[in-house]
Design a protein around this motif. Sequence first.
Motif, PDB file in Angstrom:
ATOM      1  N   THR A   1      -6.440   4.089  -2.288  1.00 45.08           N
ATOM      2  CA  THR A   1      -6.026   2.924  -2.955  1.00 45.08           C
ATOM      3  C   THR A   1      -6.951   1.684  -2.157  1.00 45.08           C
ATOM      4  O   THR A   1      -6.769   1.612  -1.073  1.00 45.08           O
ATOM      5  CB  THR A   1      -4.707   2.471  -3.605  1.00 45.08           C
ATOM      6  N   GLN A   2      -7.772   1.051  -2.846  1.00 42.51           N
ATOM      7  CA  GLN A   2      -8.300   0.025  -2.177  1.00 42.51           C
ATOM      8  C   GLN A   2      -7.584  -1.232  -1.658  1.00 42.51           C
ATOM      9  O   GLN A   2      -6.810  -1.725  -2.539  1.00 42.51           O
ATOM     10  CB  GLN A   2      -9.578  -0.473  -2.985  1.00 42.51           C
ATOM     11  N   ARG A   3      -7.613  -1.598  -0.503  1.00 43.87           N
ATOM     12  CA  ARG A   3      -6.644  -2.563   0.065  1.00 43.87           C
ATOM     13  C   ARG A   3      -7.443  -3.962  -0.330  1.00 43.87           C
ATOM     14  O   ARG A   3      -8.703  -3.927  -0.380  1.00 43.87           O
ATOM     15  CB  ARG A   3      -6.893  -2.612   1.539  1.00 43.87           C
ATOM     16  N   ARG A   4      -6.616  -5.021  -0.605  1.00 41.41           N
ATOM     17  CA  ARG A   4      -7.153  -6.244  -1.171  1.00 41.41           C
ATOM     18  C   ARG A   4      -7.168  -7.079   0.114  1.00 41.41           C
ATOM     19  O   ARG A   4      -6.404  -7.090   0.856  1.00 41.41           O
ATOM     20  CB  ARG A   4      -5.877  -6.872  -2.035  1.00 41.41           C
TER      21      ARG A   4
ATOM     22  N   ALA B   1      -0.571  -4.764   4.250  1.00 43.60           N
ATOM     23  CA  ALA B   1      -1.625  -4.053   3.441  1.00 43.60           C
ATOM     24  C   ALA B   1      -1.190  -4.260   1.778  1.00 43.60           C
ATOM     25  O   ALA B   1       0.091  -3.948   1.484  1.00 43.60           O
ATOM     26  CB  ALA B   1      -1.917  -2.526   3.797  1.00 43.60           C
ATOM     27  N   GLN B   2      -2.189  -4.971   1.144  1.00 43.38           N
ATOM     28  CA  GLN B   2      -1.891  -5.322  -0.265  1.00 43.38           C
ATOM     29  C   GLN B   2      -2.768  -4.583  -1.263  1.00 43.38           C
ATOM     30  O   GLN B   2      -3.989  -4.736  -0.966  1.00 43.38           O
ATOM     31  CB  GLN B   2      -1.378  -6.441  -0.699  1.00 43.38           C
ATOM     32  N   VAL B   3      -2.247  -3.898  -2.112  1.00 48.27           N
ATOM     33  CA  VAL B   3      -3.286  -3.408  -2.992  1.00 48.27           C
ATOM     34  C   VAL B   3      -2.809  -3.936  -4.625  1.00 48.27           C
ATOM     35  O   VAL B   3      -1.662  -4.345  -4.623  1.00 48.27           O
ATOM     36  CB  VAL B   3      -3.079  -1.707  -3.260  1.00 48.27           C
TER      37      VAL B   3
ATOM     38  N   ARG C   1       0.751  -1.332   0.269  1.00 53.60           N
ATOM     39  CA  ARG C   1      -0.049  -0.151   0.251  1.00 53.60           C
ATOM     40  C   ARG C   1       0.994   1.380  -0.042  1.00 53.60           C
ATOM     41  O   ARG C   1       2.037   1.327   0.432  1.00 53.60           O
ATOM     42  CB  ARG C   1      -1.051  -0.053   0.899  1.00 53.60           C
ATOM     43  N   ARG C   2       0.338   2.537  -0.685  1.00 55.46           N
ATOM     44  CA  ARG C   2       0.979   3.610  -0.738  1.00 55.46           C
ATOM     45  C   ARG C   2       2.261   3.496  -1.481  1.00 55.46           C
ATOM     46  O   ARG C   2       3.329   4.362  -1.343  1.00 55.46           O
ATOM     47  CB  ARG C   2       1.356   4.102   0.746  1.00 55.46           C
ATOM     48  N   SER C   3       1.900   2.760  -2.738  1.00 57.61           N
ATOM     49  CA  SER C   3       3.321   2.522  -3.651  1.00 57.61           C
ATOM     50  C   SER C   3       2.625   2.993  -5.048  1.00 57.61           C
ATOM     51  O   SER C   3       2.313   2.153  -5.905  1.00 57.61           O
ATOM     52  CB  SER C   3       3.785   1.151  -3.613  1.00 57.61           C
TER      53      SER C   3
END
Length: 390
Positions: A276-279, A286-288, A247-249
């Motif tokens: 950005t929506q988190r997966r 946190a992964q998006v 997240r935040r990339s």
Amino acid sequence: MPRLPTRPTLPSRPIRHLSAATDAARVVAGRLAPGLARAPLSFAGWSTAEFRSYAASPSRSATPQRRAGRDAVTRVNAATGNIPIEAALLARAIADTAPPVGVEPNPTLWDVLERYLPDCLSAFEVSSRRAGRESAEQLLIAQLRLLHSVALNVEQAEAEHNERDLQIQDRFLKERFASLTPGELDLTVRPPATASIRALDAAGKTRAKAAPTEGRAYLDAEADPVVLFRRQSPGPWELGLRLALPRRSPVTLGVVEESTTGAMQFTHRAGRRVFTQRRATGFRAAQVDLTLAVRLSSPRRFLVYAEGLSGREPTDTVLFLRADTRSQAELATTLANHPRAPLTVIASGYETTDGLIVRNESILFPDLRAACDGYGYRRITWLDRHSPVV
């Protein structure tokens, strides 16, 4: 006797300013003595594995050791727009027989990778001007088939510790190319179809494993880089791309496509830093997902790239590429996020009669224009090094 005024004591500067002063001194020295100033190291054309090896070294003074045949691969990629797709696939398959970095190749295989393969490319450039392009293309493919057959035979003999077969292959190459001089490969006669040359089908010559009808094929850029997506039905290819990121990339994911008519198509999408929506993965980090849907109507070839934000730590990630509702490939790669190498060409793809061949490239470039030049996409007009005219 009057006391002399004392010079006021200046406050000591923090150590961090020394680096800035040193850099300024280097700039001045470079202006006064240009020959003594060392140009910044260029990472263009480096594999992500090479970059990680360099970044992990304490001194960062020496470039990492490169795999045998790497220079030939760079040359093939840059020439892909001018040579037949089959020739490009054959040349890359020959290079795939190289052992891992740090392992000394067999002398016969070394000759194939470092001498005969580059000479084939040089001969094609000369022959296409002298004898005509169509004839030169046919002869280039014939010669590459021969070299690929020898490379596979050497690879098998090495695995079986068969010294007799290694000697046979070495003798065959020396007899076949006895009259050659570097860069002057003889393409005037087709190589004989003898029992020592394997029959090659599309899958064999590209060393491509077929993508499973269900599940995923894992592609490693160094060890097992190629997959074949078989065509399920006629018509365009509908590709679904998903790049998994922390997240935040902020990252841009894009595709450059060359059609069979020579037209160029650009498709890209940028992931935002926030909102950005988190997966939902079930894990703590946190992964998006950055997703991109691409329709390839009549592709000749294409490449997939991702560009990260300069100044961040390298990001290990995976590109999930789906070519239909079931078949999918995982391409492990790295975003260097370096000011001189923010862009990674993750994958290349080629349309063949058997289907779509996809390769994990994982090669670094400073910008989109350099990446396109590195893979022979030259029919492009640029506004700047990041922006094509579309």
